[in-house]
Motif scaffolding. Structure first.
Motif, PDB file in Angstrom:
ATOM      1  N   CYS A   1      43.066  50.911  35.573  1.00 18.90           N
ATOM      2  CA  CYS A   1      43.226  49.440  36.298  1.00 18.90           C
ATOM      3  C   CYS A   1      41.848  48.936  36.349  1.00 18.90           C
ATOM      4  N   ARG A   2      40.780  49.576  36.579  1.00 23.26           N
ATOM      5  CA  ARG A   2      39.251  48.879  36.516  1.00 23.26           C
ATOM      6  C   ARG A   2      39.465  48.284  35.044  1.00 23.26           C
ATOM      7  N   GLN A   3      39.366  48.969  34.025  1.00 26.08           N
ATOM      8  CA  GLN A   3      39.381  48.312  32.733  1.00 26.08           C
ATOM      9  C   GLN A   3      40.422  47.078  32.611  1.00 26.08           C
ATOM     10  N   LEU A   4      41.662  47.012  32.953  1.00 24.84           N
ATOM     11  CA  LEU A   4      42.517  45.922  32.985  1.00 24.84           C
ATOM     12  C   LEU A   4      41.981  44.903  33.725  1.00 24.84           C
ATOM     13  N   PHE A   5      41.390  45.058  34.763  1.00 21.69           N
ATOM     14  CA  PHE A   5      40.960  43.900  35.468  1.00 21.69           C
ATOM     15  C   PHE A   5      39.672  43.269  34.849  1.00 21.69           C
ATOM     16  N   ARG A   6      38.873  44.112  33.881  1.00 21.11           N
ATOM     17  CA  ARG A   6      37.617  43.711  33.486  1.00 21.11           C
ATOM     18  C   ARG A   6      38.092  42.920  32.290  1.00 21.11           C
ATOM     19  N   ARG A   7      39.311  43.275  31.647  1.00 24.94           N
ATOM     20  CA  ARG A   7      39.839  42.632  30.263  1.00 24.94           C
ATOM     21  C   ARG A   7      40.444  41.225  30.824  1.00 24.94           C
ATOM     22  N   ALA A   8      40.995  41.093  32.010  1.00 26.14           N
ATOM     23  CA  ALA A   8      41.686  40.240  32.402  1.00 26.14           C
ATOM     24  C   ALA A   8      40.649  39.083  32.815  1.00 26.14           C
ATOM     25  N   THR A   9      39.616  39.293  33.684  1.00 30.66           N
ATOM     26  CA  THR A   9      38.535  38.487  33.923  1.00 30.66           C
ATOM     27  C   THR A   9      37.861  37.928  32.721  1.00 30.66           C
ATOM     28  N   ALA A  10      37.784  38.738  31.685  1.00 34.50           N
ATOM     29  CA  ALA A  10      37.084  38.105  30.463  1.00 34.50           C
ATOM     30  C   ALA A  10      37.923  37.298  29.746  1.00 34.50           C
ATOM     31  N   ARG A  11      39.220  37.342  29.563  1.00 31.92           N
ATOM     32  CA  ARG A  11      40.352  36.601  28.954  1.00 31.92           C
ATOM     33  C   ARG A  11      40.395  35.231  29.696  1.00 31.92           C
ATOM     34  N   LEU A  12      40.016  35.349  31.251  1.00 33.24           N
ATOM     35  CA  LEU A  12      40.241  33.847  31.807  1.00 33.24           C
ATOM     36  C   LEU A  12      38.973  33.256  31.660  1.00 33.24           C
TER      37      LEU A  12
ATOM     38  N   GLY B   1      35.303  31.588  32.311  1.00 38.53           N
ATOM     39  CA  GLY B   1      34.664  30.670  33.007  1.00 38.53           C
ATOM     40  C   GLY B   1      36.110  29.459  33.617  1.00 38.53           C
ATOM     41  N   ASP B   2      37.174  29.530  32.729  1.00 35.58           N
ATOM     42  CA  ASP B   2      38.226  28.668  33.270  1.00 35.58           C
ATOM     43  C   ASP B   2      38.893  28.835  34.595  1.00 35.58           C
ATOM     44  N   ALA B   3      38.672  30.206  35.140  1.00 35.26           N
ATOM     45  CA  ALA B   3      39.149  30.803  36.114  1.00 35.26           C
ATOM     46  C   ALA B   3      38.607  29.939  37.491  1.00 35.26           C
ATOM     47  N   ARG B   4      37.472  29.361  37.130  1.00 31.09           N
ATOM     48  CA  ARG B   4      36.896  28.364  38.210  1.00 31.09           C
ATOM     49  C   ARG B   4      36.914  27.107  38.121  1.00 31.09           C
ATOM     50  N   PHE B   5      37.950  26.457  38.970  1.00 37.32           N
ATOM     51  CA  PHE B   5      38.304  25.025  38.765  1.00 37.32           C
ATOM     52  C   PHE B   5      38.393  24.491  40.276  1.00 37.32           C
ATOM     53  N   ASP B   6      38.301  23.221  40.243  1.00 37.06           N
ATOM     54  CA  ASP B   6      38.368  22.397  41.646  1.00 37.06           C
ATOM     55  C   ASP B   6      39.596  22.306  42.201  1.00 37.06           C
TER      56      ASP B   6
END
Length: 296
Positions: free
Chosen positions: A162-173, A175-180
């Motif tokens: 699950c740690r690895q899944l979260f790291r991969r998910a964060t990498a896929r998203l 900088g786009d995961a940060r928005f106004d």
């Protein structure tokens, strides 16, 4: 004839409430959060309602539980993963880009029940980049603050996995995961986008669009739409001028907690929403598939 799940669930809820079953309280308090969770998992409010009702039927048919909230979360997540995998296989034949289903703001759970920023169409659409296990892990971690051990119990993975899944998910998203998420900024940029498009003001359009902006149009083969994403501020500006100078009409509306536009470029209805980053438009989403506009 197949039984109506929603009717069955409503009847079961009434019966449980009337008999004082302890599961009723968990259902009544947990349902808004479960709907939000299922929608983030699936990108479809209609599918989310189906999944949550199915989870309720299973809860209502279960005996004494130490933690009915955990039962609901686990059941909704697993049902959503199954449905998401089936839908992702069907999407291979979908005509054009696939955008999540927009939802009228007044249909969303109250802000006291869920973080509405997580339900913006931009936020939900970003999750389409993830596999089903990555999406479940990311949603449980960001929406419920579950530990990796708890997530593992829900999706039947090890804590390390699950740690690895979260790291991969964060990498896929990325900088786009940060928005106004400021609603007034969205409104201002929508107004500027349409006004400049109608005036044919290319420079004004490019000023509100990020250089690497993307425009997606989801017609699903049901209405005329661009079959490929429109990339870059210059191409998007020319695209917007082309459709708006042809007599397009627009009406402000609220979708997924943010300002949006109901847009008529021809005989077909579309909904336009934005993803905003650093004060400029990073992404424009046109949803025209009528199957996806029943909740707006």
């Amino acid at each position: 004839m197949e039984p109506d799940r929603h009717t069955d669930a409503a009847a079961a809820a009434h019966q449980v409430t009337a008999t004082g079953d302890p599961h009723a309280a968990a259902w009544q308090t947990g349902r808004p959060r479960m709907l939000a969770h299922a929608y983030r998992m699936l990108g479809s409010w209609q599918d989310a309602e189906d999944v949550v009702q199915e989870a309720w039927l299973r809860l209502a048919g279960t005996g004494e539980l130490r933690n009915p909230d955990a039962f609901l979360t686990t059941t909704v997540t697993r049902l959503a993963i199954d449905r998401l995998r089936a839908r992702q296989r069907r999407q291979e034949d979908y005509i054009g880009p696939w955008i999540a289903e927009p939802v009228a703001t007044d249909r969303l759970p109250d802000e006291a029940a869920v973080d509405r920023d997580l339900l913006s169409l931009a936020a939900v659409q970003l999750l389409e980049r993830l596999t089903a296990p990555e999406r479940a892990t990311y949603v449980l971690r960001t929406g419920f603050a579950y530990s990796y051990q708890e997530i593992g119990a829900v999706i039947d993975h090890t804590e390390a996995s699950c740690r690895q899944l979260f790291r991969r998910a964060t990498a896929r998203l990325g900088g786009d995961a940060r928005f106004d998420t400021d609603a007034e900024t969205h409104r201002r940029l929508l107004d500027a986008l349409v006004a400049a498009s109608r005036d044919g003001a290319l420079a004004d359009l490019e000023a509100v669009l990020a250089d690497d902006a993307v425009l997606w149009a989801d017609g699903g083969g049901r209405v005329s739409s661009a079959l490929n994403p429109v990339l870059g501020a210059d191409k998007i500006a020319r695209f917007m001028i082309g459709i708006c100078r042809g007599g397009a009409r627009s009406t402000p509306m609220q979708v997924n907690g943010f300002p949006a536009l109901e847009f008529y470029g021809d005989a077909d209805r579309r909904v336009i929403t934005l993803r905003v980053q650093d004060g400029r438009i990073a992404e424009i989403m046109f949803v025209g598939n009528p199957d996806k506009l029943t909740l707006v």
